[in-house]
Design a protein around this motif. Structure first.
Motif, mmCIF file in Angstrom:
data_model
loop_
_atom_site.group_PDB
_atom_site.id
_atom_site.type_symbol
_atom_site.label_atom_id
_atom_site.label_comp_id
_atom_site.label_asym_id
_atom_site.label_seq_id
_atom_site.Cartn_x
_atom_site.Cartn_y
_atom_site.Cartn_z
ATOM 1 N N SER A 81 0.259 -2.945 32.069
ATOM 2 C CA SER A 81 1.210 -2.370 31.078
ATOM 3 C C SER A 81 1.078 -2.872 29.676
ATOM 4 C CB SER A 81 2.619 -2.656 31.871
ATOM 5 O OG SER A 81 3.536 -1.854 30.804
ATOM 6 N N ARG A 88 -2.585 0.884 22.631
ATOM 7 C CA ARG A 88 -1.699 2.016 21.990
ATOM 8 C C ARG A 88 -1.474 1.715 20.611
ATOM 9 N NH1 ARG A 88 0.974 4.368 25.989
ATOM 10 N NH2 ARG A 88 2.685 3.077 25.889
ATOM 11 N N GLU A 101 7.520 7.157 31.539
ATOM 12 C CA GLU A 101 8.485 6.242 31.984
ATOM 13 C C GLU A 101 9.437 7.265 33.053
ATOM 14 O OE1 GLU A 101 10.633 3.469 29.783
ATOM 15 O OE2 GLU A 101 8.782 2.590 29.150
HETATM 16 O O1 LIG Z 1 1.590 4.436 30.720
HETATM 17 C C1 LIG Z 1 1.654 3.776 29.713
HETATM 18 O O2 LIG Z 1 1.494 4.352 28.464
HETATM 19 C C2 LIG Z 1 2.399 2.473 29.356
HETATM 20 O O3 LIG Z 1 2.384 2.107 28.454
HETATM 21 C C3 LIG Z 1 2.740 1.975 30.577
HETATM 22 C C4 LIG Z 1 4.247 1.915 30.997
HETATM 23 C C5 LIG Z 1 4.325 1.283 32.246
HETATM 24 O O4 LIG Z 1 4.737 -0.036 32.492
HETATM 25 O O5 LIG Z 1 4.114 2.034 33.297
HETATM 26 C C6 LIG Z 1 4.863 1.035 30.035
HETATM 27 C C7 LIG Z 1 5.519 1.571 28.861
HETATM 28 C C8 LIG Z 1 5.599 3.169 28.781
HETATM 29 O O6 LIG Z 1 6.616 3.431 28.057
HETATM 30 C C9 LIG Z 1 5.282 3.723 29.755
HETATM 31 C C10 LIG Z 1 4.504 3.198 30.920
#
Ligand SMILES: O=C(O)C(=O)C[C@]1(C(=O)O)C=C[C@@H](O)C=C1
Length: 131
Positions: A81, A88, A101
């Motif tokens: 994660s 990103r 999320e």
């Molecule tokens: O999948 C993503 O885009 C991630 O950044 C991973 C993750 C996660 O831990 O699952 C973490 C933060 C984001 O807001 C959404 C999901």
């Protein structure tokens, strides 16, 4: 390692002075005659009945394996994660993706109910740190 049998109240069944040393060696203070009469099986499993005690020891082996797998998976998920977040943001993207999320929260809620939602919140926090 915590080896004390917990009562339903959550407190240890023996006073602090009688707890075994954390490193598994002999307790600093010897067990009282009462605790010794209860026997080591009782101390370990919470029952003096031998077949129940043996089954509990057996089940605990699998519980320990599962806990180990959960901890390893938890750590791997958090690292992945974090990698997604770094990747990103380095490309000019956002720190979080709330739609993703929500998808994860819903997955855990459907599978595990309200506790699943709480678990997913902890998982997400482990990956991205506290907001
Ligand atoms: O999948 C993503 O885009 C991630 O950044 C991973 C993750 C996660 O831990 O699952 C973490 C933060 C984001 O807001 C959404 C999901």
């Amino acid at each position: 390692m915590m080896t004390d049998v917990m009562e339903q109240s959550g407190g240890p069944t023996r006073p602090k002075a009688e707890q075994p040393a954390v490193n598994g060696s002999e307790p600093a203070v010897p067990l009282s005659p009462t605790a010794e009469a209860a026997g080591p099986a009782e101390a370990r499993t919470g029952t003096e009945e031998p077949s129940a005690s043996a089954r509990i020891v057996q089940i605990r082996e699998r519980i320990d394996e599962i806990d180990h797998a959960l901890i390893t998976l938890w750590q791997e998920r958090a690292a992945l994660s974090q990698e997604v977040g770094v990747t990103r943001m380095a490309s000019g993207g956002t720190r979080l993706v709330l739609s993703r999320e929500r998808e994860i929260l819903e997955r855990f809620r459907v599978a595990l109910g309200a506790d699943g939602t709480q678990l997913a919140l902890l998982l997400l926090r482990a990956g991205r740190g506290p907001l």
